[in-house]
Design a protein around this motif. Sequence first.
Motif, PDB file in Angstrom:
ATOM      1  N   SER A  24     -16.804   4.762   3.518  1.00 55.40           N
ATOM      2  CA  SER A  24     -16.751   5.606   2.321  1.00 55.40           C
ATOM      3  C   SER A  24     -17.414   6.953   2.574  1.00 55.40           C
ATOM      4  O   SER A  24     -16.900   8.009   2.184  1.00 55.40           O
ATOM      5  CB  SER A  24     -17.432   4.896   1.142  1.00 55.40           C
ATOM      6  OG  SER A  24     -16.724   3.746   0.763  1.00 55.40           O
ATOM      7  N   MET A  25     -18.584   6.913   3.219  1.00 54.43           N
ATOM      8  CA  MET A  25     -19.289   8.160   3.547  1.00 54.43           C
ATOM      9  C   MET A  25     -18.470   9.001   4.522  1.00 54.43           C
ATOM     10  O   MET A  25     -18.379  10.233   4.389  1.00 54.43           O
ATOM     11  CB  MET A  25     -20.653   7.832   4.151  1.00 54.43           C
ATOM     12  CG  MET A  25     -21.478   9.056   4.522  1.00 54.43           C
ATOM     13  SD  MET A  25     -23.065   8.597   5.284  1.00 54.43           S
ATOM     14  CE  MET A  25     -22.481   7.803   6.794  1.00 54.43           C
ATOM     15  N   ALA A  26     -17.853   8.344   5.513  1.00 51.63           N
ATOM     16  CA  ALA A  26     -17.051   9.064   6.496  1.00 51.63           C
ATOM     17  C   ALA A  26     -15.861   9.743   5.835  1.00 51.63           C
ATOM     18  O   ALA A  26     -15.537  10.906   6.133  1.00 51.63           O
ATOM     19  CB  ALA A  26     -16.569   8.099   7.578  1.00 51.63           C
ATOM     20  N   GLU A  27     -15.205   9.042   4.916  1.00 50.24           N
ATOM     21  CA  GLU A  27     -14.051   9.632   4.221  1.00 50.24           C
ATOM     22  C   GLU A  27     -14.462  10.874   3.436  1.00 50.24           C
ATOM     23  O   GLU A  27     -13.825  11.932   3.525  1.00 50.24           O
ATOM     24  CB  GLU A  27     -13.440   8.599   3.276  1.00 50.24           C
ATOM     25  CG  GLU A  27     -12.275   9.147   2.452  1.00 50.24           C
ATOM     26  CD  GLU A  27     -11.816   8.179   1.380  1.00 50.24           C
ATOM     27  OE1 GLU A  27     -10.843   8.509   0.664  1.00 50.24           O
ATOM     28  OE2 GLU A  27     -12.430   7.103   1.237  1.00 50.24           O
ATOM     29  N   THR A  28     -15.541  10.764   2.665  1.00 52.09           N
ATOM     30  CA  THR A  28     -15.992  11.897   1.852  1.00 52.09           C
ATOM     31  C   THR A  28     -16.445  13.061   2.725  1.00 52.09           C
ATOM     32  O   THR A  28     -16.128  14.220   2.454  1.00 52.09           O
ATOM     33  CB  THR A  28     -17.142  11.457   0.938  1.00 52.09           C
ATOM     34  OG1 THR A  28     -16.703  10.360   0.127  1.00 52.09           O
ATOM     35  CG2 THR A  28     -17.575  12.593   0.020  1.00 52.09           C
ATOM     36  N   GLU A 112     -19.933   2.668  -2.349  1.00 47.59           N
ATOM     37  CA  GLU A 112     -19.079   3.735  -2.878  1.00 47.59           C
ATOM     38  C   GLU A 112     -19.894   4.961  -3.327  1.00 47.59           C
ATOM     39  O   GLU A 112     -19.861   6.006  -2.688  1.00 47.59           O
ATOM     40  CB  GLU A 112     -18.237   3.204  -4.046  1.00 47.59           C
ATOM     41  CG  GLU A 112     -17.178   2.185  -3.637  1.00 47.59           C
ATOM     42  CD  GLU A 112     -16.095   2.799  -2.758  1.00 47.59           C
ATOM     43  OE1 GLU A 112     -15.865   4.020  -2.860  1.00 47.59           O
ATOM     44  OE2 GLU A 112     -15.481   2.064  -1.971  1.00 47.59           O
ATOM     45  N   ILE A 113     -20.628   4.818  -4.433  1.00 47.47           N
ATOM     46  CA  ILE A 113     -21.268   5.982  -5.029  1.00 47.47           C
ATOM     47  C   ILE A 113     -22.315   6.598  -4.114  1.00 47.47           C
ATOM     48  O   ILE A 113     -22.263   7.797  -3.791  1.00 47.47           O
ATOM     49  CB  ILE A 113     -21.887   5.610  -6.396  1.00 47.47           C
ATOM     50  CG1 ILE A 113     -20.787   5.152  -7.371  1.00 47.47           C
ATOM     51  CG2 ILE A 113     -22.634   6.820  -6.971  1.00 47.47           C
ATOM     52  CD1 ILE A 113     -21.310   4.714  -8.719  1.00 47.47           C
ATOM     53  N   THR A 114     -23.283   5.797  -3.657  1.00 49.57           N
ATOM     54  CA  THR A 114     -24.355   6.331  -2.809  1.00 49.57           C
ATOM     55  C   THR A 114     -23.823   6.938  -1.508  1.00 49.57           C
ATOM     56  O   THR A 114     -24.172   8.070  -1.159  1.00 49.57           O
ATOM     57  CB  THR A 114     -25.396   5.239  -2.504  1.00 49.57           C
ATOM     58  OG1 THR A 114     -25.925   4.725  -3.733  1.00 49.57           O
ATOM     59  CG2 THR A 114     -26.526   5.800  -1.645  1.00 49.57           C
ATOM     60  N   PRO A 115     -22.981   6.217  -0.747  1.00 42.25           N
ATOM     61  CA  PRO A 115     -22.453   6.830   0.484  1.00 42.25           C
ATOM     62  C   PRO A 115     -21.641   8.099   0.234  1.00 42.25           C
ATOM     63  O   PRO A 115     -21.708   9.053   1.022  1.00 42.25           O
ATOM     64  CB  PRO A 115     -21.579   5.730   1.079  1.00 42.25           C
ATOM     65  CG  PRO A 115     -22.083   4.473   0.483  1.00 42.25           C
ATOM     66  CD  PRO A 115     -22.525   4.831  -0.896  1.00 42.25           C
ATOM     67  N   LYS A 116     -20.867   8.108  -0.841  1.00 44.55           N
ATOM     68  CA  LYS A 116     -20.049   9.289  -1.124  1.00 44.55           C
ATOM     69  C   LYS A 116     -20.918  10.482  -1.504  1.00 44.55           C
ATOM     70  O   LYS A 116     -20.616  11.632  -1.139  1.00 44.55           O
ATOM     71  CB  LYS A 116     -19.048   8.980  -2.236  1.00 44.55           C
ATOM     72  CG  LYS A 116     -17.904   8.067  -1.804  1.00 44.55           C
ATOM     73  CD  LYS A 116     -16.905   7.847  -2.907  1.00 44.55           C
ATOM     74  CE  LYS A 116     -15.799   6.886  -2.495  1.00 44.55           C
ATOM     75  NZ  LYS A 116     -14.991   7.372  -1.356  1.00 44.55           N
ATOM     76  N   VAL A 117     -22.000  10.235  -2.258  1.00 41.04           N
ATOM     77  CA  VAL A 117     -22.915  11.330  -2.608  1.00 41.04           C
ATOM     78  C   VAL A 117     -23.559  11.896  -1.344  1.00 41.04           C
ATOM     79  O   VAL A 117     -23.668  13.118  -1.154  1.00 41.04           O
ATOM     80  CB  VAL A 117     -23.980  10.839  -3.600  1.00 41.04           C
ATOM     81  CG1 VAL A 117     -25.071  11.899  -3.780  1.00 41.04           C
ATOM     82  CG2 VAL A 117     -23.343  10.521  -4.953  1.00 41.04           C
ATOM     83  N   VAL A 118     -23.987  11.000  -0.451  1.00 45.56           N
ATOM     84  CA  VAL A 118     -24.586  11.445   0.814  1.00 45.56           C
ATOM     85  C   VAL A 118     -23.566  12.190   1.657  1.00 45.56           C
ATOM     86  O   VAL A 118     -23.844  13.242   2.236  1.00 45.56           O
ATOM     87  CB  VAL A 118     -25.155  10.240   1.584  1.00 45.56           C
ATOM     88  CG1 VAL A 118     -25.651  10.672   2.960  1.00 45.56           C
ATOM     89  CG2 VAL A 118     -26.283   9.589   0.805  1.00 45.56           C
ATOM     90  N   GLY A 119     -22.353  11.649   1.730  1.00 44.36           N
ATOM     91  CA  GLY A 119     -21.307  12.290   2.522  1.00 44.36           C
ATOM     92  C   GLY A 119     -20.951  13.671   2.022  1.00 44.36           C
ATOM     93  O   GLY A 119     -20.737  14.601   2.807  1.00 44.36           O
ATOM     94  N   ALA A 120     -20.882  13.819   0.694  1.00 43.44           N
ATOM     95  CA  ALA A 120     -20.555  15.132   0.129  1.00 43.44           C
ATOM     96  C   ALA A 120     -21.699  16.119   0.304  1.00 43.44           C
ATOM     97  O   ALA A 120     -21.478  17.312   0.530  1.00 43.44           O
ATOM     98  CB  ALA A 120     -20.221  14.987  -1.358  1.00 43.44           C
TER      99      ALA A 120
END
Length: 424
Positions: A24-28, A112-120
């Motif tokens: 999820s983080m990689a995608e974001t 989902e939420i935490t990894p995506k926030v970090v990724g963004a």
Amino acid sequence: MDDIPLSTQLGALCVLLVLSGFFSMAETAMMASNRFRLKAGAQGGSRGAKLAVELLAQTDKLLGVILLFNNLINAAAATLTGVIAVQLFGEGEMALGVGTLLITFLILVFSEITPKVVGAGYANAIAPVVAFVLAPLLKVFYPVVWTVNLFVSGLLRITRLRPGNQEDGQSLSADELRALMTESGHFIPAAHRRILINLFELEDVTVEDVMTPRNQIEAIDLEQPLETIQHQIATSHHGRVPVFEGDLDRVLGVLPQRRVVSALSAGELDQDEIRSLLTKPYFVPSATPLYSQIQFFQENRQRLALVVNEYGEVEGLVTLEDIIEEIVGKFTTGLPGSAQTLGWSEDGTVIVEGGRSLRELNGKLGLNLPLDGPKTLNGLVLEHLQDIPESGLSVRIGNVAMEILHTEDRMVRSVRLFRPADAI
């Protein structure tokens, strides 16, 4: 699964959640990364940035491999959570309900939420790192990804949806580039940023906006006495001076000052000698954009042009230096007797000449005077009042209050401006 210890199952669930969070983080991070910065890093020798650029060039396959593993891991995590729930709460609807709520909460928070926030938030730093993992996975599982994308392409054809060209999505318009320069912050020095922004505005600025007005042109009239002409040449601070006969609209040519130095020193300079030294005058329409005028100067090997209106009358004079100053700002040095740099005094006022350009006043004083009409402060005041004002008259144009200090020869010679609240 019943033979596997509960602690091992919980550990496996944690691993699955971490892996899901990674994808999820990689995608974001890949989607939110600055592609221009990645390209710059790739050109600078960063292998991670180069891999990221290559992956982003095939977005459909990149998303395919990420979502393939992400969905497989989430499905495995959901199954494992159901097994754990049965072991903890027994078989029944209650156990399945608890398991569903639990895995939903865990996936949302940890995958989902935490990894995506970090990724963004750290996209540009994360993208080159995760590219080292995603690139090999794409190579190994390319057949699977290709098969999935084949069905996706078929579905898009059925629904008649055509994704736009990826290269088109990466290109920037002039307005977007201008906004990028404006918001570049500390990455580009303020002086450099101002020059780049000025370059984008050249198409919107004409030679009429930066020219020296007709009444301020220093020119030589051959009908004047020889002594007057010689004194004018000797005291001129310009390298090239227009020469006319009787009326400025009757321009004979341009006199390069360096050609008359020897003749002037020997006292042999007269009207006939001046005529023989003239170069052909170069005329340009007043509505010519500055960007085009730079090209015209280069093509015609000129540095000075006389600006004419639709009737062929001389309106002003523009030089290559005028255009350069429009890009980089006014030079710190100037002609003897030239006006000092504009700036607000401590009491919030400034006294300016009526012949000052409105563009210059807006730029240096942070004003917002209208530019779609007259080009000078004098012209703006006369148009607003529709009359020639007397000294001491006060007027407000837009949000700028001003006081007419001196009027002479049907012109406003000097004006005191009062700083508005929103001036920079």
